[in-house]
Design an enzyme around this catalytic site. Sequence first.
Site, mmCIF file in Angstrom:
data_model
loop_
_atom_site.group_PDB
_atom_site.id
_atom_site.type_symbol
_atom_site.label_atom_id
_atom_site.label_comp_id
_atom_site.label_asym_id
_atom_site.label_seq_id
_atom_site.Cartn_x
_atom_site.Cartn_y
_atom_site.Cartn_z
ATOM 1 N N SER A 10 0.870 -1.192 0.000
ATOM 2 C CA SER A 10 0.000 0.000 0.000
ATOM 3 C C SER A 10 0.896 1.228 0.000
ATOM 4 O O SER A 10 2.082 1.126 0.372
ATOM 5 C CB SER A 10 -0.863 -0.011 1.275
ATOM 6 O OG SER A 10 -1.484 1.240 1.483
ATOM 7 N N TYR B 99 -1.911 -1.230 10.421
ATOM 8 C CA TYR B 99 -1.881 -1.363 8.959
ATOM 9 C C TYR B 99 -0.560 -0.815 8.415
ATOM 10 O O TYR B 99 0.105 -1.446 7.593
ATOM 11 C CB TYR B 99 -3.075 -0.595 8.397
ATOM 12 C CG TYR B 99 -3.347 -0.792 6.924
ATOM 13 C CD1 TYR B 99 -4.119 -1.855 6.476
ATOM 14 C CD2 TYR B 99 -2.854 0.108 5.974
ATOM 15 C CE1 TYR B 99 -4.391 -2.020 5.131
ATOM 16 C CE2 TYR B 99 -3.122 -0.057 4.634
ATOM 17 C CZ TYR B 99 -3.903 -1.118 4.212
ATOM 18 O OH TYR B 99 -4.171 -1.278 2.868
HETATM 19 P P1 NAD Z 1 -11.423 -6.309 0.241
HETATM 20 O O1 NAD Z 1 -12.000 -6.197 1.603
HETATM 21 O O2 NAD Z 1 -12.253 -6.027 -0.950
HETATM 22 O O3 NAD Z 1 -10.789 -7.759 0.030
HETATM 23 C C1 NAD Z 1 -10.055 -8.402 1.038
HETATM 24 C C2 NAD Z 1 -9.960 -9.871 0.700
HETATM 25 O O4 NAD Z 1 -9.228 -10.521 1.739
HETATM 26 C C3 NAD Z 1 -11.325 -10.558 0.619
HETATM 27 O O5 NAD Z 1 -11.291 -11.557 -0.382
HETATM 28 C C4 NAD Z 1 -11.460 -11.194 2.002
HETATM 29 O O6 NAD Z 1 -12.335 -12.317 2.026
HETATM 30 C C5 NAD Z 1 -10.014 -11.609 2.241
HETATM 31 N N1 NAD Z 1 -9.708 -11.842 3.640
HETATM 32 C C6 NAD Z 1 -9.925 -11.026 4.706
HETATM 33 N N2 NAD Z 1 -9.536 -11.641 5.835
HETATM 34 C C7 NAD Z 1 -9.065 -12.859 5.475
HETATM 35 C C8 NAD Z 1 -8.518 -13.947 6.187
HETATM 36 N N3 NAD Z 1 -8.389 -13.938 7.520
HETATM 37 N N4 NAD Z 1 -8.143 -15.039 5.486
HETATM 38 C C9 NAD Z 1 -8.285 -15.098 4.148
HETATM 39 N N5 NAD Z 1 -8.791 -14.101 3.419
HETATM 40 C C10 NAD Z 1 -9.174 -12.989 4.086
HETATM 41 O O7 NAD Z 1 -10.140 -5.358 0.292
HETATM 42 P P2 NAD Z 1 -9.197 -4.759 -0.864
HETATM 43 O O8 NAD Z 1 -9.308 -3.297 -0.783
HETATM 44 O O9 NAD Z 1 -9.386 -5.458 -2.151
HETATM 45 O O10 NAD Z 1 -7.777 -5.137 -0.243
HETATM 46 C C11 NAD Z 1 -6.916 -6.114 -0.794
HETATM 47 C C12 NAD Z 1 -5.490 -5.768 -0.432
HETATM 48 O O11 NAD Z 1 -5.150 -4.496 -1.003
HETATM 49 C C13 NAD Z 1 -5.266 -5.626 1.077
HETATM 50 O O12 NAD Z 1 -4.028 -6.180 1.426
HETATM 51 C C14 NAD Z 1 -5.253 -4.129 1.281
HETATM 52 O O13 NAD Z 1 -4.507 -3.747 2.403
HETATM 53 C C15 NAD Z 1 -4.600 -3.672 -0.007
HETATM 54 N N6 NAD Z 1 -4.845 -2.256 -0.341
HETATM 55 C C16 NAD Z 1 -6.111 -1.778 -0.531
HETATM 56 C C17 NAD Z 1 -6.281 -0.448 -0.854
HETATM 57 C C18 NAD Z 1 -7.637 0.140 -1.117
HETATM 58 O O14 NAD Z 1 -7.726 1.376 -1.256
HETATM 59 N N7 NAD Z 1 -8.691 -0.641 -1.210
HETATM 60 C C19 NAD Z 1 -5.174 0.402 -0.962
HETATM 61 C C20 NAD Z 1 -3.919 -0.109 -0.746
HETATM 62 C C21 NAD Z 1 -3.760 -1.453 -0.437
#
Ligand code: NAD
Length: 256
Positions: A139, A152
């Site tokens: 991130s 985080y």
């Molecule tokens: P999201 O909530 O849409 O997806 C998260 C995924 O992780 C889902 O499939 C969920 O079921 C799974 N998950 C959660 N807990 C779990 C566990 N204990 N075991 C197995 N699977 C689990 O979130 P997202 O925004 O798509 O985030 C995905 C990644 O991207 C994360 O690592 C997040 O930190 C990173 N990220 C997101 C953003 C953003 O703006 N959305 C920005 C930077 C980084």
Amino acid sequence: MNLQGKTALVTGSTSGIGLGIALKLAEAGANLMLNGFGDVEAAVAAVASHGGRVRHHPADMREPEEIEALIRASEAEFGAIDILVNNAGIQHVAPVESFPVERWDAIIAINLSSAFHTSRLALPGMRARNWGRIINIASVHGLAASPGKSAYVAAKHGLIGLTKSLALETATTGITCNAICPGWVLTPLVQQQIDDRAAAAGGLDQARHDLLAEKQPSLQFVTPEQLGELALFLCSGAAEQVRGTAWNMDGGWLAQ
Ligand code: NAD
């Protein structure tokens, strides 16, 4: 980009960024092992409609034994893990002095330690074939902080450190390890933060605008599709000497 015959494991791929990356890898011909909670059937159907073979494993990324079962199931089903995308992640926002201890532990386990476990277990197979791609979804919070996100930010900084160590340990091999650092992406993880802001003041549109305006100069969300394209590039031959990077795609967030 042709990934026919390759197998990708994407953790947390039932939603958001992980699903977006899984769809792009499947489109390029890879077999997919999905993981995560929620609407598993819809995720499997979406990826299957893009080609390749698809399976889902329900491992909880907090649990090392379940992670090991996920790796063994992927190898048993597809014969190998060629591309490992460590994407599963959660968020919790609170000041350090009132941060719930169990949330801290869960964030470190899911956002950081799970990538150590998947990598240590998938690497021997990659080394045996002298080819592999490990892509850690970090991130902008792996490179800069925001208040209220101590767990985080700590986990994502750690994930970039793990990325660099792994890149050095595999530097003379056909295995590369890199991190992708998204800015705001409109997924359930971020929608929760928008909903919290909207509940505190203004409406949803105002909350969405304020969230972007604070950090992301483009005032546009990054999309899971765009992140999927970057992951595809990192899988390509052209990216063979891209090693140990933390590549931000953030609408200008970190340029400020
Ligand atoms: P999201 O909530 O849409 O997806 C998260 C995924 O992780 C889902 O499939 C969920 O079921 C799974 N998950 C959660 N807990 C779990 C566990 N204990 N075991 C197995 N699977 C689990 O979130 P997202 O925004 O798509 O985030 C995905 C990644 O991207 C994360 O690592 C997040 O930190 C990173 N990220 C997101 C953003 C953003 O703006 N959305 C920005 C930077 C980084």
